[in-house]
Design an enzyme around this catalytic site. Structure first.
Site, PDB file in Angstrom:
ATOM      1  N   ASP A   1       0.887  -1.351  -0.080  1.00 41.15           N
ATOM      2  CA  ASP A   1      -0.087  -0.014   0.134  1.00 41.15           C
ATOM      3  C   ASP A   1       0.792   1.084  -0.195  1.00 41.15           C
ATOM      4  O   ASP A   1       1.432   1.506   0.801  1.00 41.15           O
ATOM      5  CB  ASP A   1      -0.887  -0.159   1.193  1.00 41.15           C
ATOM      6  CG  ASP A   1      -1.865   1.211   1.149  1.00 41.15           C
ATOM      7  OD1 ASP A   1      -1.414   2.368   0.980  1.00 41.15           O
ATOM      8  OD2 ASP A   1      -3.045   0.850   1.458  1.00 41.15           O
ATOM      9  N   ALA A   2       0.915   1.978  -1.202  1.00 41.01           N
ATOM     10  CA  ALA A   2       1.720   3.044  -1.129  1.00 41.01           C
ATOM     11  C   ALA A   2       1.206   4.276  -0.262  1.00 41.01           C
ATOM     12  O   ALA A   2       2.390   4.843   0.244  1.00 41.01           O
ATOM     13  CB  ALA A   2       1.820   3.508  -2.601  1.00 41.01           C
TER      14      ALA A   2
ATOM     15  N   GLU B   1      29.190   2.317   1.088  1.00 39.23           N
ATOM     16  CA  GLU B   1      29.110   1.079   1.494  1.00 39.23           C
ATOM     17  C   GLU B   1      28.835   0.413   0.080  1.00 39.23           C
ATOM     18  O   GLU B   1      28.604  -0.796  -0.077  1.00 39.23           O
ATOM     19  CB  GLU B   1      27.764   0.979   2.265  1.00 39.23           C
ATOM     20  CG  GLU B   1      26.701   1.065   1.832  1.00 39.23           C
ATOM     21  CD  GLU B   1      25.631   0.170   1.357  1.00 39.23           C
ATOM     22  OE1 GLU B   1      25.253  -0.637   1.921  1.00 39.23           O
ATOM     23  OE2 GLU B   1      25.199   0.373   0.171  1.00 39.23           O
TER      24      GLU B   1
ATOM     25  N   CYS C   1      26.185   3.959   7.019  1.00 40.91           N
ATOM     26  CA  CYS C   1      25.920   5.328   6.418  1.00 40.91           C
ATOM     27  C   CYS C   1      26.842   6.474   7.039  1.00 40.91           C
ATOM     28  O   CYS C   1      26.330   7.800   6.840  1.00 40.91           O
ATOM     29  CB  CYS C   1      24.341   5.487   6.754  1.00 40.91           C
ATOM     30  SG  CYS C   1      23.190   4.410   5.876  1.00 40.91           S
TER      31      CYS C   1
ATOM     32  N   THR D   1      13.742   3.114  -0.380  1.00 38.30           N
ATOM     33  CA  THR D   1      14.282   4.502   0.269  1.00 38.30           C
ATOM     34  C   THR D   1      15.952   4.375  -0.364  1.00 38.30           C
ATOM     35  O   THR D   1      16.494   5.406  -0.268  1.00 38.30           O
ATOM     36  CB  THR D   1      14.613   4.488   1.832  1.00 38.30           C
ATOM     37  OG1 THR D   1      15.246   3.270   2.244  1.00 38.30           O
ATOM     38  CG2 THR D   1      13.081   4.922   2.324  1.00 38.30           C
TER      39      THR D   1
ATOM     40  N   ARG E   1      12.994  -4.171  12.939  1.00 35.11           N
ATOM     41  CA  ARG E   1      12.690  -3.054  13.942  1.00 35.11           C
ATOM     42  C   ARG E   1      13.726  -3.025  14.838  1.00 35.11           C
ATOM     43  O   ARG E   1      13.934  -1.904  15.346  1.00 35.11           O
ATOM     44  CB  ARG E   1      11.595  -3.452  14.471  1.00 35.11           C
ATOM     45  CG  ARG E   1      10.108  -3.402  13.691  1.00 35.11           C
ATOM     46  CD  ARG E   1       8.897  -3.936  14.665  1.00 35.11           C
ATOM     47  NE  ARG E   1       8.613  -3.012  15.777  1.00 35.11           N
ATOM     48  CZ  ARG E   1       7.625  -1.916  15.527  1.00 35.11           C
ATOM     49  NH1 ARG E   1       7.193  -1.682  14.304  1.00 35.11           N
ATOM     50  NH2 ARG E   1       7.323  -1.216  16.605  1.00 35.11           N
TER      51      ARG E   1
ATOM     52  N   HIS F   1      20.870  12.092  10.456  1.00 37.60           N
ATOM     53  CA  HIS F   1      21.008  10.845   9.318  1.00 37.60           C
ATOM     54  C   HIS F   1      19.558  10.697   8.941  1.00 37.60           C
ATOM     55  O   HIS F   1      18.774  10.494   9.763  1.00 37.60           O
ATOM     56  CB  HIS F   1      21.687   9.737   9.758  1.00 37.60           C
ATOM     57  CG  HIS F   1      21.470   8.627   8.857  1.00 37.60           C
ATOM     58  ND1 HIS F   1      21.866   8.885   7.506  1.00 37.60           N
ATOM     59  CD2 HIS F   1      21.016   7.318   8.976  1.00 37.60           C
ATOM     60  CE1 HIS F   1      21.450   7.739   6.821  1.00 37.60           C
ATOM     61  NE2 HIS F   1      21.165   6.760   7.766  1.00 37.60           N
TER      62      HIS F   1
ATOM     63  N   ARG G   1      11.726  12.323  14.576  1.00 33.13           N
ATOM     64  CA  ARG G   1      11.458  11.931  15.753  1.00 33.13           C
ATOM     65  C   ARG G   1      12.688  11.949  16.803  1.00 33.13           C
ATOM     66  O   ARG G   1      12.612  12.673  18.194  1.00 33.13           O
ATOM     67  CB  ARG G   1      11.216  10.462  15.994  1.00 33.13           C
ATOM     68  CG  ARG G   1      10.773   9.746  17.132  1.00 33.13           C
ATOM     69  CD  ARG G   1      10.150   8.405  17.070  1.00 33.13           C
ATOM     70  NE  ARG G   1      10.461   7.773  18.221  1.00 33.13           N
ATOM     71  CZ  ARG G   1      10.645   6.396  18.329  1.00 33.13           C
ATOM     72  NH1 ARG G   1      10.618   5.549  17.189  1.00 33.13           N
ATOM     73  NH2 ARG G   1      10.940   5.778  19.514  1.00 33.13           N
TER      74      ARG G   1
ATOM     75  N   SER H   1      25.104   2.201  10.778  1.00 35.54           N
ATOM     76  CA  SER H   1      24.670   0.919  11.321  1.00 35.54           C
ATOM     77  C   SER H   1      26.131   0.299  11.616  1.00 35.54           C
ATOM     78  O   SER H   1      26.991   0.324  10.860  1.00 35.54           O
ATOM     79  CB  SER H   1      23.957   0.225  10.084  1.00 35.54           C
ATOM     80  OG  SER H   1      22.604   0.586  10.348  1.00 35.54           O
TER      81      SER H   1
END
Lengths: 129, 349
Positions: free
Chosen positions: B29-30, B81, B113, B154, B202, B237, B246, B299
């Site tokens: 679902d876009a 990377e 990253c 992404t 997650r 980032h 957030r 990461s």
């Protein structure tokens, strides 16, 4: 392409390094070690071209050589650099947009590779200015 | 002695794919994805572009923005990377292409990253100790997302280059200090020979991104005795649009603080170039005296925080190379089939 051959042309491909003659003011790409006009009176020096120029003529490749099949259709053009010399290069442009006289500028791109295990050749291509 | 940014340059390929075009192929679902990721589209490299060509274009933009003598660049470090070779430096290609060879040092960096900001820190050390005159630190990626994987929405392409120096009169921005927070956290990885990275789903959030960004950002502000109100802008980032918003809120930064550097919704995650692209976009509109707070995340995992103060030289160099906003203009959109071809996901038999 052999590693040695690719490496020998690297500097002139990366940065459009050619030569010019201090005696007559002519520019040469690919570089010449002797001025064909001034002969022994010539004074050849290294010269980095600005890279801007215009399309003299072009062709759209639909049936490509080995290694370039995935890029069809693509444009090959003769670019006349602002200093005078012309060279053949891939032109990164929609084939329907290209025209003779189009102003172009240089970009750094992958020119090809020697298969998945071989070296990658980099150098100059052109895009619309 | 002050250390900081002498010049900067960015490069973004012209192609884009919209999130809805990827979602259509995989039955997702876009609308939910766009709302969740806060990303509408991402950049896609041309078929003859890779992390090296993008690094070269960014480095050339940085050189032309300042007009400096390239022979003064005595260190070139490229963080990525997606280096085109497993063994053979990208940085030597870049150094040769900008004409900085041969009296110089070069190496490639890898830290997911944040490889580019790690390169910036290395250059800061080299110029502070006068081991080199100028250092060139680049973050460049043509990042990979496996077909159907969440990262495919992404993982984008782009690069940013920063020239680091120690002569106050040359600096467009002084780097007041930097602080890193690093642990061994397996939130994202790619094994040797594997075409696509794996991730912990997650698990990449709280123990990865948030722990390390907060650790580095709080550590730097504590070290400097600063708070968000001391800064005009902030950059974090941008693996998606949600995480930086957030984390900014958690630290006490406002939406206005991060607005100039939030490029992810139109660009995607350029990995090693992500946070550095946000800083470039912020510098593009910064005024003399502005203070910018930046924290990159990689990461694996770590955060690099920087406190930056813009000088009046920014007005002299800003317009000498394409701004990030200009690089985002006039994209050429492609469908999933062309995208798959550009990324080598489908090949001619």
């Amino acid at each position: 392409m052999s590693v040695a051959r690719s490496w020998r042309h690297q500097v002139q491909r990366y940065n459009l390094i050619g030569t010019s003659c201090n005696s007559c003011g002519k520019y040469f790409y690919p570089p010449r070690t002797m001025c064909p006009g001034c002969r022994r009176d010539g004074e050849i020096v290294s010269y980095k071209f600005k890279g801007t120029g215009e399309i003299v003529t072009y062709t759209v490749i639909h049936t490509a050589a080995e290694g370039f099949e995935h890029q069809t259709p693509y444009v090959l053009g003769i670019v006349k650099l602002d200093e005078g010399p012309s060279l053949t290069s891939q032109i990164i442009v929609d084939p329907t947009d290209i025209y003779m006289g189009m102003r172009v500028r240089p970009v750094f791109r992958k020119l090809g590779d020697s298969g998945e295990k071989g070296i990658i050749c980099y150098g100059t291509k052109f895009v619309p200015e | 002695m002050s250390v900081g940014i002498v010049s900067y340059g960015a490069y973004i390929p012209k192609y884009r794919i919209k999130v809805e075009d990827i979602a259509r192929v995989w039955g997702d679902d876009a609308d939910i994805l766009i709302a969740g990721l806060m990303v509408n589209e991402k950049s896609v490299p041309d078929m003859d572009e890779d992390a090296a060509t993008i690094a070269v274009e960014a480095a050339r933009a940085a050189v032309s923005r300042s007009g400096l003598d390239v022979n003064r660049i005595e260190a070139v470090y490229t963080g990525s990377e997606s280096h085109p070779y497993a063994v053979k430096p990208t940085s030597t290609i870049v150094a040769e292409a900008i004409g900085a060879t041969p009296v110089m040092t070069a190496a490639d960096f890898e830290f997911a990253c944040k490889a580019g900001t790690a390169a910036m820190q290395a250059c800061m050390g080299l110029v502070s100790s006068n081991m080199v005159d100028l250092g060139l630190a680049i973050g460049s990626d043509v990042s990979q997302g496996a077909p159907g994987d969440a990262l495919e929405y992404t993982a984008a392409a782009g690069g940013v280059a920063y020239i680091i120096g120690n002569k106050e009169s040359e600096l467009v921005a002084v780097i007041e200090d930097t602080y890193s927070f690093t642990t061994d956290t397996p939130d994202f990885w790619r094994r040797e020979g594997m075409p696509y990275p794996e991730h912990g789903g997650r698990f990449t959030g709280e123990p990865g991104y948030f722990k390390h960004v907060l650790g580095a950002a709080k550590g730097l502000m504590e070290k400097l005795g600063t708070s968000p109100s001391d800064y005009d802008n902030a950059v974090f980032h941008q693996p998606n649009g949600k995480f930086p918003r957030r984390v900014a809120k958690m630290l006490g930064f406002s939406r206005e603080h991060i607005k100039p550097g939030m490029v992810v919704s139109r660009l995607g995650n350029t990995y090693s170039g992500s946070c550095m692209m946000g800083l470039a976009a912020t510098l593009d509109q910064a005024k003399s005296g502005d203070r910018i707070f930046m924290t990159a995340f990689g990461s694996g995992a770590g955060g690099d925080a920087f406190s930056i103060r813009v000088t009046d030289r920014i007005d002299e160099v800003r317009d000498q190379a394409p701004k990030v906003e200009e690089l985002l203009e006039d994209p050429v959109y492609m469908d999933y089939a062309m995208y798959a071809k550009h990324k080598g996901k489908i090949r001619r038999a």
